[in-house]
Design an enzyme around this catalytic site. Structure first.
Site, mmCIF file in Angstrom:
data_model
loop_
_atom_site.group_PDB
_atom_site.id
_atom_site.type_symbol
_atom_site.label_atom_id
_atom_site.label_comp_id
_atom_site.label_asym_id
_atom_site.label_seq_id
_atom_site.Cartn_x
_atom_site.Cartn_y
_atom_site.Cartn_z
ATOM 1 N N ASN A 178 42.514 27.880 -27.615
ATOM 2 C CA ASN A 178 42.384 26.592 -28.322
ATOM 3 C C ASN A 178 41.337 26.687 -29.429
ATOM 4 O O ASN A 178 41.508 26.093 -30.499
ATOM 5 C CB ASN A 178 42.031 25.473 -27.343
ATOM 6 C CG ASN A 178 43.267 24.954 -26.636
ATOM 7 O OD1 ASN A 178 44.096 24.286 -27.253
ATOM 8 N ND2 ASN A 178 43.415 25.281 -25.362
ATOM 9 N N MET B 274 34.022 25.492 -18.744
ATOM 10 C CA MET B 274 34.202 25.308 -17.303
ATOM 11 C C MET B 274 32.959 24.771 -16.587
ATOM 12 O O MET B 274 32.808 24.971 -15.387
ATOM 13 C CB MET B 274 34.653 26.636 -16.670
ATOM 14 C CG MET B 274 35.981 27.152 -17.187
ATOM 15 S SD MET B 274 37.318 25.939 -17.084
ATOM 16 C CE MET B 274 37.692 26.062 -15.336
ATOM 17 N N HIS C 188 42.928 18.879 -22.069
ATOM 18 C CA HIS C 188 43.277 19.096 -20.668
ATOM 19 C C HIS C 188 44.782 19.352 -20.568
ATOM 20 O O HIS C 188 45.573 18.652 -21.197
ATOM 21 C CB HIS C 188 42.896 17.860 -19.847
ATOM 22 C CG HIS C 188 43.170 18.027 -18.387
ATOM 23 N ND1 HIS C 188 42.345 18.773 -17.569
ATOM 24 C CD2 HIS C 188 44.196 17.595 -17.614
ATOM 25 C CE1 HIS C 188 42.854 18.779 -16.342
ATOM 26 N NE2 HIS C 188 43.971 18.077 -16.353
ATOM 27 N N ASN D 89 37.696 16.647 -25.276
ATOM 28 C CA ASN D 89 38.149 17.710 -24.378
ATOM 29 C C ASN D 89 39.666 17.825 -24.468
ATOM 30 O O ASN D 89 40.346 16.844 -24.767
ATOM 31 C CB ASN D 89 37.766 17.350 -22.936
ATOM 32 C CG ASN D 89 38.192 18.407 -21.933
ATOM 33 O OD1 ASN D 89 38.031 19.613 -22.175
ATOM 34 N ND2 ASN D 89 38.759 17.984 -20.815
ATOM 35 N N LEU E 113 29.605 18.464 -17.668
ATOM 36 C CA LEU E 113 28.425 17.987 -18.400
ATOM 37 C C LEU E 113 27.927 16.715 -17.728
ATOM 38 O O LEU E 113 28.717 15.855 -17.322
ATOM 39 C CB LEU E 113 28.807 17.724 -19.855
ATOM 40 C CG LEU E 113 29.183 19.002 -20.633
ATOM 41 C CD1 LEU E 113 29.964 18.665 -21.883
ATOM 42 C CD2 LEU E 113 27.946 19.821 -20.968
#
Ligand code: GRF
Length: 225
Positions: free
Chosen positions: A16, A92, A111, A109, A95
């Site tokens: 990505n 991974m 997913h 993010n 936070l």
């Protein structure tokens, strides 16, 4: 329009990240990758960043006494690099709420599922187990709860009867590479607004087609009508 400075956080292969690098290299793309930070020195994505002359930093969670100290080190490096938008790309580590609030609506993010379905790990395995006929991927703003937050963009892919985790993952990943750069572009163009934890994007058309799976060919043939 000023170009948005994105920082990308990775832990692994960085496909990505590569999609974001490739997009940022196209003329007229409104964002640039200011730096890449990995918590793992062996992450393959670091080589991708180096090949594109993007500054890389390794900040290992193992070097800090707790999550907050690690998050603060990440934050300090992002500030130092002038980052305006943080993109998690296979990062991974969870936070903590200090970091998430500090970067609220400036932290995204990707997913590999159609959230809120299949948050967490092993998404493709669980999608196959559940027999869903479609899966996909989601780019969302990050909130403290894992894989939660206002959804910016999603892509849908079919789940085929013969799919394995690997074939489904590959199909979803191809879609991830399309939508992540798009989400960053929308944000860089200042078109994304979060209202009551929902995202509204100006000047955009929603998908207009209904997808059905499986489709019975007979039902569509004139003879069956
Ligand atoms: C992707 O499937 C992404 O959706 C998930 O982690 C994976 C990272 O892959 N969050 P890559 O490192 O970008 O290739």
């Amino acid at each position: 329009m000023a170009v948005l400075k994105a920082g990308v956080l990775i832990s692994g292969r960085g496909s990505n990240l590569q999609a974001l690098i490739d997009a940022a290299q196209k003329s007229g793309y409104p964002a640039t990758i200011a730096c890449v930070i990995s918590n793992d020195a062996t992450a393959g994505g670091l080589e991708r960043a180096k090949a594109a002359n993007i500054p890389t930093h390794i900040i290992s969670h193992r070097d800090f006494k707790d999550r907050l100290a690690f998050d603060q080190a990440l934050d300090a490096k992002l500030q130092e690099e002038g980052v305006q938008l943080v993109c998690l790309a296979g990062f991974m580590r969870m936070l903590g709420s200090w970091f998430v609030e500090r970067w609220r609506d400036r932290l995204i993010n990707i997913h590999p599922s159609l959230l809120p379905a299949f948050a967490g790990l092993d998404t493709h395995e669980r999608a196959l187990e559940q027999g869903v006929k479609f899966s996909g991927c989601t780019v969302h703003f990050v909130r403290a709860e894992l894989d939660h937050g206002p959804i910016i963009i999603q892509a849908v892919v079919p789940v085929l009867p013969e799919d394995t985790e690997e074939t489904l993952a590959a199909r979803v990943l191809e879609a991830e590479h399309k939508i992540y750069p798009e989400a960053v572009r929308f944000i860089a163009e200042h078109r994304v607004n979060v209202l009551d934890e929902r995202v509204f994007i100006t000047g955009i058309a929603a998908a207009s087609e209904t997808l059905i799976s499986p489709i019975d060919g007979l039902a569509k043939s004139p003879a069956a009508q």
